[in-house]
Design a protein around this motif. Sequence first.
Motif, PDB file in Angstrom:
ATOM      1  N   ASN A 122      42.636  -1.458  21.658  1.00  0.00           N
ATOM      2  CA  ASN A 122      43.027  -1.167  23.029  1.00  0.00           C
ATOM      3  C   ASN A 122      42.131  -0.108  23.676  1.00  0.00           C
ATOM      4  O   ASN A 122      42.256   0.178  24.851  1.00  0.00           O
ATOM      5  CB  ASN A 122      44.491  -0.721  23.061  1.00  0.00           C
ATOM      6  CG  ASN A 122      45.087  -0.787  24.445  1.00  0.00           C
ATOM      7  OD1 ASN A 122      44.634  -1.562  25.277  1.00  0.00           O
ATOM      8  ND2 ASN A 122      46.085   0.028  24.702  1.00  0.00           N
ATOM      9  N   ALA A 123      41.223   0.446  22.900  1.00  0.00           N
ATOM     10  CA  ALA A 123      40.309   1.435  23.476  1.00  0.00           C
ATOM     11  C   ALA A 123      39.267   0.725  24.342  1.00  0.00           C
ATOM     12  O   ALA A 123      39.159  -0.495  24.314  1.00  0.00           O
ATOM     13  CB  ALA A 123      39.632   2.208  22.352  1.00  0.00           C
ATOM     14  N   SER A 211      49.185   3.032  32.828  1.00  0.00           N
ATOM     15  CA  SER A 211      48.466   4.161  32.246  1.00  0.00           C
ATOM     16  C   SER A 211      49.027   5.503  32.702  1.00  0.00           C
ATOM     17  O   SER A 211      48.779   6.519  32.070  1.00  0.00           O
ATOM     18  CB  SER A 211      46.980   4.066  32.577  1.00  0.00           C
ATOM     19  OG  SER A 211      46.825   4.142  33.977  1.00  0.00           O
ATOM     20  N   TYR A 214      50.876   7.313  30.006  1.00  0.00           N
ATOM     21  CA  TYR A 214      50.055   8.095  29.071  1.00  0.00           C
ATOM     22  C   TYR A 214      49.588   9.389  29.716  1.00  0.00           C
ATOM     23  O   TYR A 214      49.564  10.439  29.082  1.00  0.00           O
ATOM     24  CB  TYR A 214      48.845   7.270  28.625  1.00  0.00           C
ATOM     25  CG  TYR A 214      49.203   6.135  27.701  1.00  0.00           C
ATOM     26  CD1 TYR A 214      49.490   6.378  26.363  1.00  0.00           C
ATOM     27  CD2 TYR A 214      49.269   4.828  28.161  1.00  0.00           C
ATOM     28  CE1 TYR A 214      49.829   5.345  25.512  1.00  0.00           C
ATOM     29  CE2 TYR A 214      49.607   3.791  27.316  1.00  0.00           C
ATOM     30  CZ  TYR A 214      49.885   4.045  25.990  1.00  0.00           C
ATOM     31  OH  TYR A 214      50.220   3.028  25.154  1.00  0.00           O
ATOM     32  N   GLU A 215      49.218   9.303  30.989  1.00  0.00           N
ATOM     33  CA  GLU A 215      48.745  10.496  31.671  1.00  0.00           C
ATOM     34  C   GLU A 215      49.818  11.567  31.706  1.00  0.00           C
ATOM     35  O   GLU A 215      49.566  12.732  31.426  1.00  0.00           O
ATOM     36  CB  GLU A 215      48.295  10.143  33.090  1.00  0.00           C
ATOM     37  CG  GLU A 215      46.914   9.519  33.091  1.00  0.00           C
ATOM     38  CD  GLU A 215      46.568   8.847  34.403  1.00  0.00           C
ATOM     39  OE1 GLU A 215      47.177   9.195  35.427  1.00  0.00           O
ATOM     40  OE2 GLU A 215      45.685   7.964  34.381  1.00  0.00           O
ATOM     41  N   ILE A 218      50.142  13.095  28.299  1.00  0.00           N
ATOM     42  CA  ILE A 218      49.039  14.002  27.951  1.00  0.00           C
ATOM     43  C   ILE A 218      49.250  15.344  28.644  1.00  0.00           C
ATOM     44  O   ILE A 218      49.075  16.406  28.041  1.00  0.00           O
ATOM     45  CB  ILE A 218      47.699  13.380  28.375  1.00  0.00           C
ATOM     46  CG1 ILE A 218      47.379  12.200  27.448  1.00  0.00           C
ATOM     47  CG2 ILE A 218      46.584  14.413  28.298  1.00  0.00           C
ATOM     48  CD1 ILE A 218      46.322  11.289  27.999  1.00  0.00           C
ATOM     49  N   ILE A 219      49.666  15.295  29.899  1.00  0.00           N
ATOM     50  CA  ILE A 219      49.904  16.544  30.619  1.00  0.00           C
ATOM     51  C   ILE A 219      51.058  17.312  29.994  1.00  0.00           C
ATOM     52  O   ILE A 219      51.054  18.521  29.928  1.00  0.00           O
ATOM     53  CB  ILE A 219      50.116  16.249  32.115  1.00  0.00           C
ATOM     54  CG1 ILE A 219      48.757  15.871  32.695  1.00  0.00           C
ATOM     55  CG2 ILE A 219      50.684  17.445  32.846  1.00  0.00           C
ATOM     56  CD1 ILE A 219      48.800  15.144  33.982  1.00  0.00           C
ATOM     57  N   ASP A 220      52.029  16.572  29.447  1.00  0.00           N
ATOM     58  CA  ASP A 220      53.122  17.226  28.739  1.00  0.00           C
ATOM     59  C   ASP A 220      52.694  17.717  27.371  1.00  0.00           C
ATOM     60  O   ASP A 220      53.483  18.297  26.630  1.00  0.00           O
ATOM     61  CB  ASP A 220      54.306  16.262  28.582  1.00  0.00           C
ATOM     62  CG  ASP A 220      55.052  16.090  29.892  1.00  0.00           C
ATOM     63  OD1 ASP A 220      54.756  16.870  30.820  1.00  0.00           O
ATOM     64  OD2 ASP A 220      55.914  15.208  29.978  1.00  0.00           O
ATOM     65  N   ARG A 224      47.901  12.108  20.204  1.00  0.00           N
ATOM     66  CA  ARG A 224      47.727  10.662  20.120  1.00  0.00           C
ATOM     67  C   ARG A 224      48.846   9.962  19.373  1.00  0.00           C
ATOM     68  O   ARG A 224      49.338   8.922  19.790  1.00  0.00           O
ATOM     69  CB  ARG A 224      46.419  10.345  19.414  1.00  0.00           C
ATOM     70  CG  ARG A 224      45.228  10.415  20.321  1.00  0.00           C
ATOM     71  CD  ARG A 224      44.128   9.637  19.666  1.00  0.00           C
ATOM     72  NE  ARG A 224      42.879   9.869  20.349  1.00  0.00           N
ATOM     73  CZ  ARG A 224      41.808   9.111  20.172  1.00  0.00           C
ATOM     74  NH1 ARG A 224      41.853   8.122  19.315  1.00  0.00           N
ATOM     75  NH2 ARG A 224      40.714   9.370  20.826  1.00  0.00           N
ATOM     76  N   GLN A 227      51.965   9.953  21.378  1.00  0.00           N
ATOM     77  CA  GLN A 227      51.877   8.933  22.434  1.00  0.00           C
ATOM     78  C   GLN A 227      52.166   7.546  21.876  1.00  0.00           C
ATOM     79  O   GLN A 227      52.865   6.749  22.479  1.00  0.00           O
ATOM     80  CB  GLN A 227      50.468   8.922  23.038  1.00  0.00           C
ATOM     81  CG  GLN A 227      50.153  10.100  23.913  1.00  0.00           C
ATOM     82  CD  GLN A 227      48.696  10.072  24.298  1.00  0.00           C
ATOM     83  OE1 GLN A 227      48.143   9.052  24.672  1.00  0.00           O
ATOM     84  NE2 GLN A 227      48.042  11.221  24.209  1.00  0.00           N
TER      85      GLN A 227
END
Lengths: 336, 306
Positions: A122-123, A211, A214-215, A218-220, A224, A227
Amino acid sequence: MAVQSPPQAPRAKSSPDRRPTRIAFSQRLGRWDVKVSPYLYISPFFILFAITGLFPLLYTGYISVHQWHTLGGQGDFVGLENFAAVLDQTSFWKALRNTFSIFLLSSVPQVIAAIIIAAILNANLRAKTFWRMGVLLPYIVAPIAVGLIFGRIFADQYGLANGLLDLLGMGPIRWHSDVIPSHFAIATMVNFRWTGYNTLIFLAAMQAIPSDLYEAAIIDGAGRLRQFFSITIPQLRATIIFVVITSTIGGLQIFDEARAFDTQGTGGADKQWLTLTMYIHELGWGNQLNFGRAAAVAWLLFLIIVVIGIINFFITSKISTSGSRTPKKVKKGVKR
Amino acid sequence: MTSPTSLPVIAQTSGKAAAEWQRKRRRVSVGGTQRRPGWVTYLLLSLVILISIFPLYYVVLLASSDQVTISRSIIPSWIPQGNFFENIDKVFNGAIPVLKGFTNSLIIAVIQSVSVVIFSTLAGYSFAKLSFRGRGPLLVFVIATMAVPVQLGVVPLFIVMSQLGWSGKIIAVIVPGLVTAFGVFWMTQYLENALPYELVEAARVDGASMIRTFWHVAVPAARPAAAMLALFTFIGSWVNYFWPFIILNQQNPTLPMVTKLLQSGYHTDYSLIMAGVAISTAPLLVLFFLAGRQLVAGIMQGAVKG
């Protein structure tokens, strides 16, 4: 407007009195066309399915309550005697055990591996298509060929797997005589062929996850792994259930791989890897030549599939009502 | 804590700061599609692909070796040896009718692919775009039948085929695969989205008959999905073993039957068995290299196991 249409003109030929009847006739024809066409278009499927799918399924039930020799044909009505006879044979229970064992050994690791590989895929990769095709490659190998290849890899003597174990300083495993190792070997064949396929299904579902989820994570401050377990897995719930259902139906039918595992193809000396489908074949076309009993096992297999299907359905509906967070797009992709 | 992304977005809508924010955003989104992954990812993927290629490479290794070498060692050699074409030749000229199996498999797979595509497109168009009484329940019925395995009906199917005198003939293999519930469902799903009602109505208003509308409006729209369905059907038919094995005999086999027959015939000579595996896999391998991209796309669209 229908009058001007070119394809309808030739149809009206049969009417002798030209103008007025032609309108009426072509209109009637048009209405008839609209009404009947849909049924006409779907009828090939339903007719062929009725003959080759539905009728045999019901007829299996009829055969299962009769004495029925493969060559001799129909005998007396015997009620549930065939079922009783089958349930009395140890082979049936061994086949049931083997089928479930192989099915669990294949589907559980398969789903886990497929999710992990999908997460890697998925990358934002270079040469995406190359990697996806590479993962899918085993799908085009026939199950019987997979059975032959892995039958050699898992050979008791001069097998690749035992050679590898030898390198690691471990003793050889008796893949063809012990129960669990034989199940493991056959499950490996199933996994080889289907993991890539399921990976792509998971990949499709992963790409539908918005997405911004996920953002936000990440901010929280989520890492990885966090997530993956807190966003990816919950978002994939519906797809996971779908894959589990399809591999259940497939897993309960295993035949080719197990049959190619040794040269006889009868499930081993002590029926170590005899599956239910192999057992149906053995009863009907093997030594017993007993269609009545083969049909009885077919019906039992059908009941097992229905029961598991119902269980799956309830789990699915329960999850889909509680988990309304799943975005529509994912759900739709799954239903297909 | 109300949506943490919104504040900086409002603050930096233009100029250098906005560009900086864009870049940060790109770096930040792990699950998204922006960042290029590191070498570890490629290493892991290479490992996965190695596992999926190795068994096929092993086939080539064994098929290019000879019986004596194979019986002495686990891996005859890591580089393919010179006996490959000799072994292929031996398999073709052996007692087992390989060529017959090849043509049989080809005939069955081609007929079934064409037929499934035609009938599925017809039915799919009908379910997706036409209104008729009983459409809902009939579609549910189609979907329900997808869960019923073929093997459950083998005993009666065998009886029916025997009574028709088709036992041992490939028509007995072809007929049960002329339609699939999966195909109907696949085309229904596709046409539902890909074909606007307006197009169908426009054709009807212009006075086209139903079949003409189907041919000139639905078929062109269905083409991509039809190609995919043909691909899946072809593969499914090519690898199918259980039913041909029951209804056909050793003189008139399909390719999967041939490979299994090789195993029971020369059960010590793996170079010949693997040559047989190579013969039966090669056509699909070619197909895979030609259409693998589409196959991947098809599965990503949500194919169901045939």
